[in-house]
Design an enzyme around this catalytic site. Sequence first.
Site, mmCIF file in Angstrom:
data_model
loop_
_atom_site.group_PDB
_atom_site.id
_atom_site.type_symbol
_atom_site.label_atom_id
_atom_site.label_comp_id
_atom_site.label_asym_id
_atom_site.label_seq_id
_atom_site.Cartn_x
_atom_site.Cartn_y
_atom_site.Cartn_z
ATOM 1 N N LYS A 245 -9.173 10.935 -14.250
ATOM 2 C CA LYS A 245 -7.207 10.520 -14.019
ATOM 3 C C LYS A 245 -6.326 10.930 -14.779
ATOM 4 O O LYS A 245 -7.072 11.034 -16.542
ATOM 5 C CB LYS A 245 -7.511 9.438 -14.093
ATOM 6 N N TYR B 254 -3.967 9.237 -1.915
ATOM 7 C CA TYR B 254 -3.871 8.130 -1.143
ATOM 8 C C TYR B 254 -3.329 7.252 -0.832
ATOM 9 O O TYR B 254 -3.369 5.513 -0.114
ATOM 10 C CB TYR B 254 -3.067 7.280 -2.816
ATOM 11 N N ARG C 188 -19.923 4.993 -8.785
ATOM 12 C CA ARG C 188 -19.064 3.563 -9.020
ATOM 13 C C ARG C 188 -19.937 2.876 -9.795
ATOM 14 O O ARG C 188 -18.848 1.738 -10.575
ATOM 15 C CB ARG C 188 -19.355 3.159 -7.572
ATOM 16 N N THR D 172 -13.110 -1.753 -10.921
ATOM 17 C CA THR D 172 -10.948 -1.427 -10.694
ATOM 18 C C THR D 172 -10.784 -1.659 -12.016
ATOM 19 O O THR D 172 -10.169 -0.989 -12.482
ATOM 20 C CB THR D 172 -10.980 -1.909 -9.858
ATOM 21 N N ARG E 102 -15.024 2.047 -17.174
ATOM 22 C CA ARG E 102 -14.136 1.629 -17.554
ATOM 23 C C ARG E 102 -13.607 0.556 -18.237
ATOM 24 O O ARG E 102 -12.526 1.058 -18.985
ATOM 25 C CB ARG E 102 -13.248 1.290 -16.085
ATOM 26 N N ASN F 191 -7.310 3.821 -14.796
ATOM 27 C CA ASN F 191 -8.747 2.598 -14.903
ATOM 28 C C ASN F 191 -9.473 4.105 -15.151
ATOM 29 O O ASN F 191 -10.412 3.647 -14.722
ATOM 30 C CB ASN F 191 -8.762 2.064 -14.458
ATOM 31 N N HIS G 250 -11.471 7.248 -10.884
ATOM 32 C CA HIS G 250 -11.993 7.449 -9.557
ATOM 33 C C HIS G 250 -13.239 7.909 -9.255
ATOM 34 O O HIS G 250 -13.275 8.848 -9.117
ATOM 35 C CB HIS G 250 -10.401 8.187 -8.686
ATOM 36 N N GLU H 273 -11.780 13.094 1.111
ATOM 37 C CA GLU H 273 -11.914 13.912 -0.726
ATOM 38 C C GLU H 273 -11.564 15.001 -1.216
ATOM 39 O O GLU H 273 -11.059 15.656 -1.828
ATOM 40 C CB GLU H 273 -11.922 12.223 -1.331
#
Length: 137
Positions: A9, A49, A85, A91, A102, A112, A115, A126
């Site tokens: 991000k 989003y 993940r 998150t 993160r 954060n 993604h 996506e």
Amino acid sequence: MERTLSIVKPDGVKKNILGEVIRRFQKSGIRIAAIKMIHLSKAEAEGFYAVHKERPFFSSLTDFMSSGPCVVMVLEGEDVIRKNRELMGATNPEEAAVGTIRKDFAASIEQNAVHGSDAPETAAFEISYFFNALEIH
Ligand code: ATP
Ligand code: MG
């Protein structure tokens, strides 16, 4: 064999953690099948989003996601949705496990750093949002 979408991000790009994120993917045996840098418009961030459009943080989140360039990647490997993940962490960085991206680099629950798609269906949507078939190798 599975694919997932990863984004470093705008906060992560600004902090120069792109190389470190890629290093963690490759060290975990994850293959990068596509990669590019893109500066999303506000409307493009809203489209990405869209599932969160009723959430109170939607406007702030899409402002943030369009605030600077992102790096988007297609990751490939066995169980890669879950593995990515796991590397990302929770998150909220305050709740993220030690050693996750993160935990190490995120400033807040919104900014954060990364993604990752959360299921095969969202991964398919996506990936196609950013890449056409000729761009995935
Ligand atoms: P992502 O979808 O970005 O991988 P995630 O699946 O861990 O993250 P989601 O619940 O899908 O989390 O939220 C999407 C994004 O919205 C988060 O990554 C974060 O940037 C932002 N976000 C989530 N919850 C909040 C919140 N309570 N306040 C502000 N921003 C939030
Ligand atoms: Mg999500």
